[in-house]
Design a protein around this motif. Structure first.
Motif, short mmCIF file in Angstrom:
data_model
loop_
_atom_site.label_atom_id
_atom_site.label_comp_id
_atom_site.label_asym_id
_atom_site.label_seq_id
_atom_site.Cartn_x
_atom_site.Cartn_y
_atom_site.Cartn_z
N ASP A 58 0.83 -1.20 0.00
CA ASP A 58 0.00 0.00 0.00
C ASP A 58 0.87 1.26 0.00
N ASP A 59 1.92 1.26 0.82
CA ASP A 59 2.83 2.41 0.85
C ASP A 59 3.48 2.62 -0.51
N SER A 60 3.90 1.55 -1.14
CA SER A 60 4.53 1.65 -2.46
C SER A 60 3.56 2.20 -3.50
N ILE A 61 2.32 1.79 -3.42
CA ILE A 61 1.30 2.29 -4.35
C ILE A 61 1.13 3.79 -4.16
N HIS A 62 1.13 4.25 -2.91
CA HIS A 62 1.03 5.69 -2.64
C HIS A 62 2.22 6.44 -3.24
N VAL A 63 3.41 5.89 -3.12
CA VAL A 63 4.61 6.53 -3.67
C VAL A 63 4.50 6.61 -5.18
N PHE A 64 4.14 5.51 -5.84
CA PHE A 64 4.04 5.52 -7.30
C PHE A 64 2.93 6.44 -7.78
N ASN A 65 1.83 6.49 -7.05
CA ASN A 65 0.74 7.40 -7.41
C ASN A 65 1.21 8.85 -7.32
N ARG A 66 1.92 9.17 -6.25
CA ARG A 66 2.41 10.54 -6.08
C ARG A 66 3.44 10.88 -7.16
N LEU A 67 4.28 9.92 -7.53
CA LEU A 67 5.24 10.15 -8.62
C LEU A 67 4.51 10.45 -9.94
N TYR A 68 3.48 9.67 -10.21
CA TYR A 68 2.70 9.88 -11.43
C TYR A 68 2.04 11.26 -11.43
N LEU A 69 1.42 11.61 -10.30
CA LEU A 69 0.76 12.92 -10.21
C LEU A 69 1.77 14.06 -10.31
N GLN A 70 2.94 13.88 -9.73
CA GLN A 70 3.97 14.91 -9.79
C GLN A 70 4.50 15.09 -11.21
N MET A 71 4.65 14.00 -11.93
CA MET A 71 5.09 14.10 -13.32
C MET A 71 4.05 14.83 -14.16
N GLN A 72 2.78 14.56 -13.91
CA GLN A 72 1.73 15.25 -14.66
C GLN A 72 1.67 16.73 -14.28
N GLN A 73 1.82 17.02 -13.00
CA GLN A 73 1.77 18.40 -12.55
C GLN A 73 2.93 19.22 -13.12
N ASP A 74 4.14 18.66 -13.07
CA ASP A 74 5.32 19.35 -13.59
C ASP A 74 5.41 19.26 -15.12
N LYS A 88 6.79 16.94 -16.78
CA LYS A 88 8.17 16.53 -17.06
C LYS A 88 8.26 15.03 -16.88
N PRO A 89 9.23 14.42 -17.57
CA PRO A 89 9.43 12.98 -17.37
C PRO A 89 10.03 12.71 -15.98
N LEU A 90 10.07 11.46 -15.65
CA LEU A 90 10.61 11.05 -14.36
C LEU A 90 12.07 11.51 -14.23
N SER A 91 12.35 12.24 -13.16
CA SER A 91 13.69 12.73 -12.91
C SER A 91 13.92 12.77 -11.40
N ILE A 92 15.16 13.05 -11.02
CA ILE A 92 15.49 13.13 -9.59
C ILE A 92 14.67 14.23 -8.93
N ARG A 93 14.49 15.35 -9.61
CA ARG A 93 13.72 16.45 -9.04
C ARG A 93 12.26 16.04 -8.80
N VAL A 94 11.68 15.35 -9.75
CA VAL A 94 10.31 14.87 -9.61
C VAL A 94 10.21 13.87 -8.44
N ILE A 95 11.19 12.99 -8.35
CA ILE A 95 11.20 11.99 -7.27
C ILE A 95 11.31 12.68 -5.91
N GLN A 104 6.28 15.09 -0.50
CA GLN A 104 4.84 15.17 -0.27
C GLN A 104 4.28 13.91 0.38
N VAL A 105 4.78 12.73 -0.03
CA VAL A 105 4.18 11.48 0.42
C VAL A 105 4.81 10.94 1.70
N SER A 106 6.06 11.28 1.98
CA SER A 106 6.74 10.73 3.16
C SER A 106 6.02 11.04 4.47
N ILE A 140 15.70 3.17 -6.03
CA ILE A 140 15.46 2.26 -7.16
C ILE A 140 14.81 3.01 -8.32
N VAL A 141 13.83 3.83 -8.00
CA VAL A 141 13.15 4.62 -9.04
C VAL A 141 14.13 5.59 -9.70
#
Length: 133
Positions: free
Chosen positions: A39-55, A57-64, A70-72, A122-123
């Motif tokens: 469940d925690d991992s799903i929250h992290v991946f969801n937040r990553l997806y939302l952050q990429m859409q908001q910015d 931008k593709p997945l990057s260290i800044r997005v991560i 936000q999710v921690s 890992i991401v």
């Protein structure tokens, strides 16, 4: 899947090292902990997806980093609340109930650390590989 399996493997290794067999109580606790870690991992991946859409931008260290900032806190509070609820098992007269509580709380903390420390690494590793292509 590594951040989800690692806490369970570590808990199982500790149980084996201290000469506790995997019993129904520990199997149940580890199954519950696996669900929480997932469940925690799903929250992290969801937040990553939302952050990429908001910015936009593709997945990057800044997005991560932004997504993890936000999710921690949410993951930490969730772990504290779940552990506080299980803290009541420590005063139980039944040893297996106490064991269940300790095992769940310990595995929740391991899952939290895994999702906050290991999963972003890992991401980020995969994000760097994608940037090279």
């Amino acid at each position: 899947i590594v951040p989800n399996i690692l806490p369970i493997v570590l808990a199982g290794a500790i149980l084996t090292a201290i000469d506790f067999d995997i019993q129904i109580t520990s199997a149940l606790a580890l199954t519950i902990a696996f669900g929480i870690a997932l469940d925690d991992s799903i929250h992290v991946f969801n937040r990553l997806y939302l952050q990429m859409q908001q910015d936009q931008k593709p997945l990057s260290i800044r997005v991560i980093n932004s997504a993890m900032a936000q999710v921690s806190p949410v993951l930490i509070v969730t772990t504290i609340i779940l552990s506080a609820g299980l803290f009541a098992t420590i005063v139980s007269e039944m040893p297996m109930i106490r064991f269940f509580g300790f095992l769940c709380m310990g595995t929740f903390v391991l899952a939290l650390l895994s999702d906050i420390v290991l999963l972003p690494a890992i991401v980020a590793w995969f994000a760097k590989d994608r940037e090279k292509e």
